[in-house]
Design a protein around this motif. Structure first.
Motif, mmCIF file in Angstrom:
data_model
loop_
_atom_site.group_PDB
_atom_site.id
_atom_site.type_symbol
_atom_site.label_atom_id
_atom_site.label_comp_id
_atom_site.label_asym_id
_atom_site.label_seq_id
_atom_site.Cartn_x
_atom_site.Cartn_y
_atom_site.Cartn_z
ATOM 1 N N CYS A 1 0.834 -1.203 0.000
ATOM 2 C CA CYS A 1 0.000 0.000 0.000
ATOM 3 C C CYS A 1 0.869 1.254 0.000
ATOM 4 C CB CYS A 1 -0.929 0.011 1.223
ATOM 5 S SG CYS A 1 -2.277 -1.169 1.117
ATOM 6 N N GLU A 2 1.927 1.252 0.792
ATOM 7 C CA GLU A 2 2.819 2.413 0.818
ATOM 8 C C GLU A 2 3.467 2.623 -0.549
ATOM 9 O OE1 GLU A 2 5.467 1.508 4.040
ATOM 10 O OE2 GLU A 2 4.067 2.239 5.560
ATOM 11 N N ARG A 3 3.874 1.539 -1.200
ATOM 12 C CA ARG A 3 4.468 1.632 -2.534
ATOM 13 C C ARG A 3 3.455 2.210 -3.520
ATOM 14 N NH1 ARG A 3 4.557 -3.544 -4.072
ATOM 15 N NH2 ARG A 3 2.729 -3.150 -5.302
ATOM 16 N N ASP A 4 2.212 1.705 -3.463
ATOM 17 C CA ASP A 4 1.173 2.199 -4.374
ATOM 18 C C ASP A 4 0.875 3.674 -4.116
ATOM 19 O OD1 ASP A 4 1.068 -0.328 -5.434
ATOM 20 O OD2 ASP A 4 -0.783 -0.907 -4.407
ATOM 21 N N ASP B 1 3.544 10.260 -7.057
ATOM 22 C CA ASP B 1 4.452 10.657 -8.139
ATOM 23 C C ASP B 1 3.674 11.005 -9.409
ATOM 24 O OD1 ASP B 1 6.618 10.289 -6.505
ATOM 25 O OD2 ASP B 1 7.150 8.308 -7.313
ATOM 26 N N ARG B 2 2.693 10.178 -9.741
ATOM 27 C CA ARG B 2 1.891 10.454 -10.944
ATOM 28 C C ARG B 2 1.115 11.752 -10.805
ATOM 29 N NH1 ARG B 2 -1.156 5.714 -13.724
ATOM 30 N NH2 ARG B 2 -1.204 7.329 -15.296
ATOM 31 N N LEU B 3 0.573 12.005 -9.615
ATOM 32 C CA LEU B 3 -0.159 13.257 -9.402
ATOM 33 C C LEU B 3 0.763 14.463 -9.534
ATOM 34 C CD1 LEU B 3 -2.571 12.393 -6.465
ATOM 35 C CD2 LEU B 3 -3.182 12.925 -8.823
ATOM 36 N N ARG B 4 1.988 14.339 -9.037
ATOM 37 C CA ARG B 4 2.951 15.433 -9.170
ATOM 38 C C ARG B 4 3.258 15.701 -10.646
ATOM 39 N NH1 ARG B 4 5.348 16.756 -4.178
ATOM 40 N NH2 ARG B 4 5.038 15.141 -2.620
ATOM 41 N N LYS B 5 3.445 14.644 -11.432
ATOM 42 C CA LYS B 5 3.714 14.808 -12.859
ATOM 43 C C LYS B 5 2.529 15.467 -13.562
ATOM 44 C CE LYS B 5 6.935 10.950 -13.279
ATOM 45 N NZ LYS B 5 7.125 9.595 -13.807
#
Length: 124
Positions: free
Chosen positions: A68-71, A77-81
């Motif tokens: 869960c932490e990895r996800d 990261d995707r939201l930041r991009k």
């Protein structure tokens, strides 16, 4: 003597009954002791199984937590991009709309078009 014989005979019966009861009591105690020993072994097996299940659940919950932490990190990261792209697009749209606007046209026209010096040709 007959009275004594009767008393002795009754005492012998009582002693015989007590002896039989003592033997039966010993047998019952042996059976109960065996049952208690068997139950102790069963309890030990059950406690070991419970401990094993607890270890397995703890291990799996640790794995799930790590997943869960990895996800969550991946989603972050995707939201930041996506946010970076969004701000880049918003900036580009702002610049384009400024350049296309009448005020932008005037400013850009003076910046891009150099001042031309007028020359007068005189004829002699």
């Amino acid at each position: 003597m007959r009275v004594n014989d009767a008393v002795i005979e009754r005492l012998e019966k009582v002693i015989e009954t007590l002896r039989e009861n003592s033997i039966k009591m010993g047998q019952m105690l042996a059976v109960h002791d065996e049952k208690l020993t068997k139950q102790d072994r069963i309890d030990a097996v059950l406690f070991e199984k419970v401990e094993s299940v607890h270890r397995e659940v703890s291990r799996q919950s640790t794995e799930i937590k790590a997943g869960c932490e990895r996800d969550i990190r991946k989603v972050d990261d995707r939201l930041r991009k996506i946010e970076m792209k969004m701000w880049t697009i918003a900036g580009a749209i702002s610049i384009i709309s400024f350049v296309v606007s009448p005020i932008g046209q005037r400013i850009m026209g003076t910046v891009l078009t150099p001042n031309q010096q007028t020359t007068i040709i005189e004829s002699k």
